[in-house]
Design an enzyme around this catalytic site. Structure first.
Site, short mmCIF file in Angstrom:
data_model
loop_
_atom_site.label_atom_id
_atom_site.label_comp_id
_atom_site.label_asym_id
_atom_site.label_seq_id
_atom_site.Cartn_x
_atom_site.Cartn_y
_atom_site.Cartn_z
N GLU A 193 0.84 -1.20 0.00
CA GLU A 193 0.00 0.00 0.00
C GLU A 193 0.87 1.25 0.00
O GLU A 193 0.75 2.13 0.87
CB GLU A 193 -0.99 -0.02 1.18
CG GLU A 193 -2.00 -1.14 1.04
CD GLU A 193 -3.23 -1.05 1.96
OE1 GLU A 193 -3.27 -0.18 2.85
OE2 GLU A 193 -4.14 -1.87 1.77
N GLU A 314 -4.73 -8.69 -0.54
CA GLU A 314 -5.53 -8.41 0.66
C GLU A 314 -6.98 -8.25 0.21
O GLU A 314 -7.28 -7.42 -0.66
CB GLU A 314 -5.08 -7.14 1.38
CG GLU A 314 -3.76 -7.29 2.08
CD GLU A 314 -3.36 -6.07 2.90
OE1 GLU A 314 -4.26 -5.36 3.40
OE2 GLU A 314 -2.15 -5.84 3.02
O1 AHR Z 1 -5.12 -6.03 6.82
C1 AHR Z 1 -5.01 -4.88 7.61
C2 AHR Z 1 -4.37 -3.72 6.88
O2 AHR Z 1 -5.17 -3.34 5.82
C3 AHR Z 1 -3.04 -4.00 6.22
O3 AHR Z 1 -1.97 -3.91 7.10
C4 AHR Z 1 -2.96 -2.93 5.19
O4 AHR Z 1 -2.20 -3.29 4.09
C5 AHR Z 1 -4.41 -2.68 4.83
O5 AHR Z 1 -4.73 -1.35 4.82
#
Ligand code: AHR
Length: 509
Positions: A193, A314
């Site tokens: 991110e 994710e």
């Molecule tokens: O999964 C929790 C968080 O969500 C992670 O650390 C991040 O990459 C995302 O914003």
């Protein structure tokens, strides 16, 4: 008596009026792309009780463990054939310095986890412990490197430590720390991110940093697939910039979290919700298909030969914090099972470009597979979908179409009432799964398979008394798969009544 008969008749008329009749067609003679097993990947971060007091309890714990790794967690993850685990973050990846997590545990520095509450990080779980975890469950390693506060040099040295079979000082250090043979790093990510917690970068700036960094990520043995940190939701600027990178890139990551409200500050409860939030959540989960399509359009233009995969490293449901619980701990209801199933159906349809997905996160965090409390462990409804869907791993996708699929509508939300997916498994059998999103009405299904003779079918159903049913440590089996009878094979068609709010996974001989 007469009154009873009238009531019964009225009930039957009402029930039959409500059950939608849908024909689902599977074309077994035109297989699509292989559904990579990596779509069933996991993500584990140093966050809340995912690792510490989750998967890892330490070797001195009274909870049965193997060098600190909980045996029940290992077994649960093994049983769903986890193909890959991404670690150590998440946001934490961009503050993690790997040298803190090697060597004798009592000599490792205590650092602060500034991404997740500034808590003390003992570094007891580091590179060796992570590889013991993935090797114990038979998964591949997806290591997320630190670009935010790290450097190309730090990442290159970590790779050398992990993968070199030379006599370099770093390879010898690995041996001195107890691991002789190099590990296999199947995937290596450059930051996380980077548009946000990974450094607030612009896509063009990150793309240049990626080009520079990835050039130095060399290994002497098998080269890991290199993954660039991409965008999220509907954002396409990151995919646009990164799909123009010509070398040293195998994948672009993309993140998408589902919330009931779509409002980050007030997402909605994990367990206390009415039908409005059932449908809003499922509707938002289904938006992943639009987000994928937007990225695919760009990749199709900039990378028509398909060198670069889209990695949803994710994804999952994210609800309001549970008061008094560890960070990002949330319960997991039947609704989450649907969030998982709907994502998989979409991922299967886009398997040509979507080559990995990692649900956030495995243990005690967000849409977890398992929840732990002391020495107890509970399997979540999401876990059961992963288990039911194991036959889809590396299966050949098959096209699915519907004759007049009715919508399920409530308020401003409208979603298809059913979602289906089908594939030919690596064992040669046909598999199909159908989810009935309507929480009240059953559906009469005719599942017609063209191009394959049908002999018999067996199935499992996942449903529960209520949309928000969930498993607790006191009642761990409130939501769990059960055998599903009542499938009638008639020529090339399977006929069944699919209960309301149910997911049925069918194996067909
Ligand atoms: O999964 C929790 C968080 O969500 C992670 O650390 C991040 O990459 C995302 O914003």
């Amino acid at each position: 008596m007469k009154k009873c008969a009238t009531l019964l008749l009225a009930f039957l008329v009402h029930a039959s009026a409500q059950a939608a009749e849908v024909t689902i067609r599977i074309d077994a003679s035109h297989p699509g792309p292989v559904i990579s097993r990596y779509l069933y990947g996991q993500f584990m971060e140093h966050l809340g009780r995912d690792i510490y007091d989750g998967a890892w309890v330490g070797p001195d714990s009274p909870i049965p463990n193997r060098n600190g790794l909980r045996l029940d967690v290992l077994q649960a993850l093994k049983d769903i054939h986890v193909p890959v685990i991404r670690w150590p973050g998440g946001c934490y990846a961009d503050e993690y310095h790997w040298r803190n997590g090697i060597g004798p545990p009592d000599e490792r520095p205590v650092t602060l986890n500034m991404s997740w509450g500034g808590i003390e990080e003992t570094n007891a779980f580091g590179t060796h412990e992570f590889f013991e975890l993935v090797e114990a469950i038979g998964a591949d390693a997806y290591v997320a490197g630190n670009l935010g506060t790290g450097s190309a040099r730090e990442m290159a040295e970590w790779l050398e430590y992990m993968t070199s079979d030379s006599h370099s000082t770093l390879a010898e250090l690995r041996r001195a720390n107890g691991r002789d043979a190099p590990w296999r790093v199947a995937f290596f990510g450059v930051g996380n991110e980077s548009w946000g917690c990974g450094g607030n970068m612009r896509p063009e700036y990150y793309a240049d940093l990626y080009r520079q960094t990835a050039e130095f990520l060399k290994v002497s043995g098998e080269r890991p697939k290199k993954i660039a940190s991409g965008g999220h939701d509907a954002l396409t600027t990151w995919t646009e910039a990164l799909s123009q990178v010509r070398t040293n890139i195998d994948g672009i990551s993309h993140h998408y979290y589902t919330t009931p409200s779509g409002v980050w500050a007030a997402k909605g409860s994990a367990t206390e919700f009415a039908e409005g939030e059932w449908i809003s959540t499922l509707s938002r989960a289904l938006r992943v298909e639009d987000h994928i399509a937007a990225q695919e359009a760009i990749l199709g233009r900039n990378d028509p030969e398909g060198r670069i995969g889209l990695y949803f490293d994710e994804w999952g449901a994210w609800y309001d914090a549970t008061p008094g619980a560890s960070a990002l701990y949330q319960q997991n209801t039947l609704r989450d099972a649907f969030v998982a199933a709907l994502h998989f159906h979409v991922f299967h349809r886009h398997a040509a470009r979507v080559r990995m997905a990692n649900i956030a996160q495995s243990v005690n965090v967000l849409q977890a597979m398992v929840l732990t409390q002391g020495d107890a462990l509970v399997l979540t409804p999401t876990y059961h979908v992963f288990k039911m869907y194991v036959p889809f791993q590396d299966a050949m996708s098959l096209p699915v179409s519907y004759d007049e699929l009715p919508d399920y509508v409530l308020g401003q939300y409208r979603v298809p009432s059913l979602s289906a997916t089908a594939a030919r498994g690596t064992d040669g059998k046909l598999y199909a799964s159908v989810a009935n999103l309507n929480p009240h009405e059953a559906a009469e299904i005719s599942l017609t398979v063209a191009g394959a003779p049908l002999k018999r079918a067996s199935a499992q159903v996942l449903t529960a008394d209520a949309m928000n049913s969930y498993n607790t440590f006191a009642v761990p089996g409130a939501v769990q798969p059960k055998p599903f009878g009542g499938i009638v094979v008639a020529g090339s068609t399977l006929k069944m009544t699919l209960p309301a709010r149910a997911i049925v996974m069918i194996g067909i001989d």
